[in-house]
Design an enzyme around this catalytic site. Structure first.
Site, PDB file in Angstrom:
ATOM      1  CG  ASN A   9      34.932  39.991  40.734  1.00 25.24           C
ATOM      2  OD1 ASN A   9      34.758  39.132  41.604  1.00 25.24           O
ATOM      3  ND2 ASN A   9      33.990  40.841  40.362  1.00 25.24           N
ATOM      4  CE  LYS A  11      32.264  39.232  37.590  1.00 20.98           C
ATOM      5  NZ  LYS A  11      31.496  39.728  36.447  1.00 20.98           N
ATOM      6  CD  GLU A  92      28.527  40.623  38.322  1.00 22.30           C
ATOM      7  OE1 GLU A  92      29.168  40.033  39.213  1.00 22.30           O
ATOM      8  OE2 GLU A  92      28.848  40.594  37.115  1.00 22.30           O
ATOM      9  CD  GLU A 160      34.251  45.654  36.500  1.00 19.73           C
ATOM     10  OE1 GLU A 160      35.136  44.865  36.191  1.00 19.73           O
ATOM     11  OE2 GLU A 160      33.288  45.330  37.226  1.00 19.73           O
ATOM     12  N   GLY A 166      30.815  40.220  31.110  1.00 19.48           N
ATOM     13  CA  GLY A 166      30.403  38.853  30.806  1.00 19.48           C
ATOM     14  C   GLY A 166      29.673  38.700  29.487  1.00 19.48           C
TER      15      GLY A 166
HETATM   16  P1  13P Z   1      34.136  39.705  32.773  1.00 11.17           P
HETATM   17  O1  13P Z   1      35.629  39.909  32.610  1.00 11.17           O
HETATM   18  O2  13P Z   1      33.755  38.278  32.950  1.00 11.17           O
HETATM   19  O3  13P Z   1      33.377  40.429  31.711  1.00 11.17           O
HETATM   20  O4  13P Z   1      33.737  40.412  34.176  1.00 11.17           O
HETATM   21  C1  13P Z   1      34.181  41.690  34.424  1.00 11.17           C
HETATM   22  C2  13P Z   1      33.872  42.002  35.840  1.00 11.17           C
HETATM   23  O5  13P Z   1      32.735  42.194  36.220  1.00 11.17           O
HETATM   24  C3  13P Z   1      35.008  42.054  36.783  1.00 11.17           C
HETATM   25  O6  13P Z   1      34.623  42.614  37.996  1.00 11.17           O
END
Ligand code: 13P
Length: 246
Positions: A9, A11, A92, A160, A166
């Site tokens: 992802n 983002k 998110e 998640e 993050g």
């Molecule tokens: P990170 O791997 O950056 O922690 O993000 C996870 C995430 O939200 C994937 O959708």
């Protein structure tokens, strides 16, 4: 055989130049491992052209196929651009855009109607984890976010934990196992064992090459949804290769 899935992802990151990373990701795709990248919507069509063996997905979709919804993108549009997946219910989106379980369910149905596989996300906040509510929260999200027409082919579920995204913080392997076992059981109760066993359950939240092997060894983990470590082939390829070896 259930093919494992390493999904990235991106983002709100990435540019046309960043799609050059795809070349070095190709060796991660095998008979047993599928790799998917979900770039920002602006890059989906170009990403499809450069995808090679990778699958491409969107990061959200509107519940309608078209209409007066400025700034939104429909599942049909993602499909038209060549995508095969779409993430729904990412925390998110739930936080930034107030998306409810019902919204996520409607988006997932829209995804299926357009011919996309929905990667439906669930996960507890730190407060929920610390108050002991995790399994209840996940059960409620699964019940509300996954429509009745879910199948092993049209749905992937991603666990998640919000506090692991993050942050570099990862649940213990016991915590991941507890949630994934419970998700499989709940899905089995609702959809039957065959569908539940065929559905891929991803873990997401601070997955890196360095912790991938132990996470992929956890029962009922069929892959990962990776944020930051999916942007560069040097980070994402080892994760996919580790998944192949698990
Ligand atoms: P990170 O791997 O950056 O922690 O993000 C996870 C995430 O939200 C994937 O959708």
């Amino acid at each position: 055989m259930k093919r494992k899935l390493a999904a990235g992802n991106w983002k709100m990151n990435g540019s046309r130049a960043a799609l050059a990373e795809f070349d070095a990701m190709q060796p991660g795709v095998t008979d047993s491992v599928e790799m998917v990248i979900c770039p920002p919507a602006t890059l989906v069509a170009t990403a499809v052209e450069k995808a090679g063996a990778l699958g491409i997905g969107g990061q959200t979709c509107h519940v309608k196929a078209s209409g007066a919804h400025t700034g939104d993108i429909s599942a049909a549009m993602l499909k038209d651009a060549g995508a095969s997946y779409v993430i729904t219910g990412h925390s998110e989106r739930r936080t930034d855009h107030g998306e409810s379980n019902a919204d996520v369910a409607a988006q997932s149905t829209a995804a299926w109607e357009a011919g996309l596989v929905a990667i439906i996300c669930v996960g507890e906040t730190l407060e929920e984890r610390e108050s002991g509510a995790t399994l209840n929260v996940i059960a409620e999200q699964l019940a509300g976010s996954i429509p009745d027409a879910a199948t092993a082919a049209n749905t992937v579920v991603a666990y998640e934990p919000v506090w692991a995204i993050g942050t570099g913080k990862v649940p213990t392997l016991e915590q991941i196992a507890e949630v994934h076992d419970d998700m499989r059981a709940k899905l089995s109760d609702r959809f039957g064992t065959e569908i539940a066993d065929g559905m891929r359950l991803l873990y997401g939240g601070s997955v890196k090459a360095g912790n991938a092997a132990e996470i992929f060894a956890v029962p009922n983990v069929d892959g990962a949804l990776v944020g930051g470590a999916s942007l560069k082939a040097a980070d994402f390829l080892p994760i996919a290769e580790t998944l192949g070896a698990a």
